[in-house]
Design a protein around this motif. Structure first.
Motif, short mmCIF file in Angstrom:
data_model
loop_
_atom_site.label_atom_id
_atom_site.label_comp_id
_atom_site.label_asym_id
_atom_site.label_seq_id
_atom_site.Cartn_x
_atom_site.Cartn_y
_atom_site.Cartn_z
N ALA A 31 0.84 -1.20 0.00
CA ALA A 31 0.00 0.00 0.00
C ALA A 31 0.88 1.25 0.00
O ALA A 31 0.64 2.19 -0.77
CB ALA A 31 -0.93 -0.01 1.20
N ARG A 32 1.90 1.27 0.84
CA ARG A 32 2.82 2.41 0.89
C ARG A 32 3.45 2.66 -0.47
O ARG A 32 3.46 3.79 -0.97
CB ARG A 32 3.90 2.15 1.93
N ASP A 33 3.96 1.61 -1.09
CA ASP A 33 4.67 1.76 -2.36
C ASP A 33 3.72 2.12 -3.49
O ASP A 33 4.08 2.89 -4.38
CB ASP A 33 5.45 0.49 -2.69
N LEU A 34 2.49 1.59 -3.48
CA LEU A 34 1.55 1.93 -4.54
C LEU A 34 1.07 3.37 -4.38
O LEU A 34 0.97 4.10 -5.37
CB LEU A 34 0.37 0.96 -4.55
N VAL A 35 0.82 3.82 -3.17
CA VAL A 35 0.45 5.22 -2.96
C VAL A 35 1.58 6.13 -3.45
O VAL A 35 1.34 7.13 -4.14
CB VAL A 35 0.11 5.50 -1.48
N ALA A 36 2.81 5.78 -3.13
CA ALA A 36 3.95 6.59 -3.58
C ALA A 36 4.07 6.60 -5.10
O ALA A 36 4.31 7.64 -5.71
CB ALA A 36 5.24 6.06 -2.95
N ALA A 37 3.87 5.44 -5.73
CA ALA A 37 3.97 5.35 -7.19
C ALA A 37 2.87 6.16 -7.87
O ALA A 37 3.12 6.89 -8.83
CB ALA A 37 3.91 3.89 -7.64
N HIS A 56 -18.38 -5.27 -0.96
CA HIS A 56 -17.62 -6.43 -1.46
C HIS A 56 -17.02 -7.16 -0.27
O HIS A 56 -16.19 -6.60 0.44
CB HIS A 56 -16.52 -5.98 -2.42
N PRO A 57 -17.41 -8.40 -0.03
CA PRO A 57 -16.93 -9.14 1.13
C PRO A 57 -15.52 -9.71 0.94
O PRO A 57 -15.26 -10.89 1.15
CB PRO A 57 -17.97 -10.25 1.31
N HIS A 58 -14.61 -8.87 0.47
CA HIS A 58 -13.21 -9.26 0.30
C HIS A 58 -12.39 -8.03 0.62
O HIS A 58 -12.66 -6.95 0.10
CB HIS A 58 -12.95 -9.72 -1.14
N PHE A 59 -11.40 -8.17 1.50
CA PHE A 59 -10.62 -7.02 1.92
C PHE A 59 -9.85 -6.44 0.74
O PHE A 59 -9.15 -7.13 0.01
CB PHE A 59 -9.64 -7.41 3.03
N HIS A 60 -10.01 -5.15 0.57
CA HIS A 60 -9.28 -4.41 -0.46
C HIS A 60 -9.22 -2.95 -0.07
O HIS A 60 -9.96 -2.50 0.81
CB HIS A 60 -9.95 -4.57 -1.84
N ALA A 61 -8.30 -2.23 -0.68
CA ALA A 61 -8.16 -0.80 -0.45
C ALA A 61 -8.26 -0.09 -1.79
O ALA A 61 -7.79 -0.60 -2.82
CB ALA A 61 -6.83 -0.49 0.21
N LEU A 62 -8.85 1.07 -1.79
CA LEU A 62 -8.94 1.91 -2.98
C LEU A 62 -7.94 3.04 -2.81
O LEU A 62 -7.97 3.76 -1.80
CB LEU A 62 -10.36 2.47 -3.13
N ILE A 63 -7.07 3.18 -3.78
CA ILE A 63 -6.07 4.24 -3.78
C ILE A 63 -6.50 5.23 -4.85
O ILE A 63 -6.70 4.85 -6.01
CB ILE A 63 -4.68 3.66 -4.06
N THR A 64 -6.71 6.48 -4.45
CA THR A 64 -7.23 7.49 -5.37
C THR A 64 -6.34 8.72 -5.36
O THR A 64 -6.10 9.32 -4.31
CB THR A 64 -8.66 7.90 -5.00
N ALA A 65 -5.86 9.09 -6.53
CA ALA A 65 -5.11 10.33 -6.68
C ALA A 65 -6.11 11.48 -6.81
O ALA A 65 -7.09 11.36 -7.54
CB ALA A 65 -4.22 10.26 -7.91
N ARG A 66 -5.85 12.56 -6.10
CA ARG A 66 -6.72 13.73 -6.16
C ARG A 66 -5.92 14.89 -6.74
O ARG A 66 -4.98 15.38 -6.13
CB ARG A 66 -7.25 14.07 -4.76
#
Length: 116
Positions: A31-37, A56-66
């Motif tokens: 997550a850290r590296d994808l947010v940085a990328a 969605h019953p599966h753990f996931h995170a949404l990374i959004t650039a603003r």
């Protein structure tokens, strides 16, 4: 959406609490590296990491650039309203190779260029 990525666990876990210690550590680094990328490639002044579990019953995170053009009433959690307002699958797909390269470089170096 351009600059939006989903990071999910490899195996089924309904919440972050369903990850074991090794999975949690790996997910955190990824997550850290994808947010940085994403931030590096898009130049976004803010990149959000959001976790939901209702639809969605599966753990996931949404990374959004603003980016700077997002109005104040579409920032923070309200950025999700942009899904219907600014959907552009082709522009989103064009970002993938650059984000992949940046992610691989960051993940391979084991460092994150952004402050903690």
């Amino acid at each position: 959406m351009p600059g939006w990525f989903v990071l999910r666990a490899r195996r089924h876990a309904e919440r972050i609490t369903g990850l074991d210690d090794a999975e949690l550590a790996s997910f955190g680094r990824r997550a850290r590296d994808l947010v940085a990328a994403v931030t590096e490639v898009t130049g976004a002044p803010a990149t959000y990491l959001m976790v939901f579990g209702e639809n969605h019953p599966h753990f996931h995170a949404l990374i959004t650039a603003r980016d700077e053009q997002v109005p104040a009433d579409r920032r923070s959690g309200d950025i999700l309203r942009l899904r219907t307002e600014r959907a552009d699958p082709e522009a989103a797909a064009r970002l993938v190779p650059a984000v992949r390269r940046a992610y691989e470089q960051l993940a391979g170096s084991g460092t994150c260029p952004l402050p903690a």
